[in-house]
Design an enzyme around this catalytic site. Structure first.
Site, PDB file in Angstrom:
ATOM      1  N   LEU A   1       9.174 -84.574 -10.604  1.00 35.32           N
ATOM      2  CA  LEU A   1       8.592 -84.249  -9.353  1.00 35.32           C
ATOM      3  C   LEU A   1       7.212 -83.714  -9.407  1.00 35.32           C
ATOM      4  O   LEU A   1       7.171 -82.774 -10.060  1.00 35.32           O
ATOM      5  CB  LEU A   1       9.378 -83.505  -8.546  1.00 35.32           C
ATOM      6  N   ASP A   2       6.147 -84.215  -8.526  1.00 32.17           N
ATOM      7  CA  ASP A   2       4.806 -83.606  -8.455  1.00 32.17           C
ATOM      8  C   ASP A   2       4.775 -82.155  -8.038  1.00 32.17           C
ATOM      9  O   ASP A   2       5.819 -81.607  -7.441  1.00 32.17           O
ATOM     10  CB  ASP A   2       3.978 -84.462  -7.621  1.00 32.17           C
ATOM     11  N   PRO A   3       3.996 -81.428  -8.427  1.00 35.88           N
ATOM     12  CA  PRO A   3       3.892 -80.029  -8.029  1.00 35.88           C
ATOM     13  C   PRO A   3       3.890 -79.823  -6.488  1.00 35.88           C
ATOM     14  O   PRO A   3       4.462 -78.676  -6.091  1.00 35.88           O
ATOM     15  CB  PRO A   3       2.552 -79.592  -8.554  1.00 35.88           C
TER      16      PRO A   3
ATOM     17  N   ALA B   1       5.776 -81.396  -4.421  1.00 40.18           N
ATOM     18  CA  ALA B   1       6.938 -81.746  -4.019  1.00 40.18           C
ATOM     19  C   ALA B   1       8.178 -80.740  -4.484  1.00 40.18           C
ATOM     20  O   ALA B   1       7.705 -79.971  -5.309  1.00 40.18           O
ATOM     21  CB  ALA B   1       7.373 -83.162  -4.770  1.00 40.18           C
TER      22      ALA B   1
END
Length: 301
Positions: free
Chosen positions: A37-39, A41
């Protein structure tokens, strides 16, 4: 400890840093996650412990559900608000009906741009490495399946959508496409992963919550492998256990128990429930072909 954890990744930190912290809290055990998960998110990040890390690919394959927020009127190079501005709209305010029509048309298979700032491999280089040097604007195209998408809330310039997608789908790419189809541009500003297969946000635990439970010798955060992977169990006769552990797929007569209603994948165990291998169904004299072998006596179902 062998099993899965339903980890809640908090916004503003990387998936990797969460995994590192969790590993230290749990005494340095082997920890792996299933899908970064991207930062920006937050939400569900399924985690595998020790022997269960060898089963990660079966969790990654599951469909995902998200709640995503977007801002209309501009576009960034990363398709989210962490990126740099690359384009602005003309100020036109689309109606809710326009947005609803576009969203409805996205259900099914759709071709999406892969963000330049992503981990996709391009000729041996990560896309984000090339993007930082200004060498690419996107990382190519990818066909994805959107099973369901709904407009939850809209008040220009902000909108919120809920969606269910197949694995490997970039939600920020969907928002980018919505913005382009509207002619206004659009950029993701928040993302919550609500579900990843078996794992749901309502039961997800933060690193801090897991740490507190672990210190209090409460291991309820650990989810047994066979609760998540609902596969059949077949039992090997005692004298053939070592053969399976050595990777040999044995004949039907060498099994002690095979249930009637079999799943495509099965756990192959000894009579005590120790997992010897995972295998897929096959035809003929050898009913199961080993996919992966395990040699840890503590891995039981």
């Amino acid at each position: 400890m062998i099993g899965f954890i339903n980890l809640y990744k908090e916004k503003g930190v990387t998936s990797f840093s969460n995994i590192n912290r969790l590993s230290k809290i749990l005494g340095g055990c082997k920890v792996g996650h299933t899908g970064t998960l991207d930062p920006i998110a937050e939400g569900v990040l399924p985690v595998c412990l020790n022997e269960a890390t060898k089963l990660a690919s079966y969790l990654i394959a599951e469909d995902k559900e998200y709640l995503a927020g977007a801002v209309l009127g501009f576009k960034t190079d990363s398709y989210d608000t962490t990126g740099s501005l690359v384009a602005e709209g003309d100020g036109r305010i689309p109606s809710e009906e326009e947005i609803q029509k576009i969203i409805n048309n996205l259900v099914g298979e759709v071709e999406l741009e892969i963000p330049a700032f992503s981990a996709v491999n391009i000729k041996g280089k990560r896309a984000y490495e090339l993007a930082r040097k200004g060498l690419i604007e996107n990382a190519g195209m990818r066909k994805s399946i959107i099973y369901d998408i709904k407009l939850v809330e809209y008040s220009y310039p902000n909108l919120t959508i809920s969606l269910k997608v197949e694995k490997g789908t970039y939600v920020r790419s969907i928002i980018n496409k919505i913005g382009e189809m509207l002619g206004t541009f659009g950029t993701m500003n928040k993302l919550l992963r609500v579900r990843s297969g078996f794992f749901h946000v309502d039961t997800a635990l933060t690193v801090e919550e897991i740490g507190l439970m672990y210190r209090n010798r409460n291991y309820d955060f650990l989810i047994p492998v066979n609760r998540v992977l609902n596969w059949s169990r077949v039992i090997v006769k005692d004298q053939f256990v070592d053969m399976v552990r050595n990777g040999i797929s044995i004949k039907r007569v060498n099994y002690k128990y095979i249930p009637d209603n079999l799943t495509e994948m099965v756990f192959v165990t000894d009579s005590k429930g120790v997992v010897l291998s995972i295998a897929e169904r096959s035809e003929g004299e050898i009913p199961f072909k080993n996919i992966r072998v395990f040699k840890n006596e503590n891995f039981k179902i």
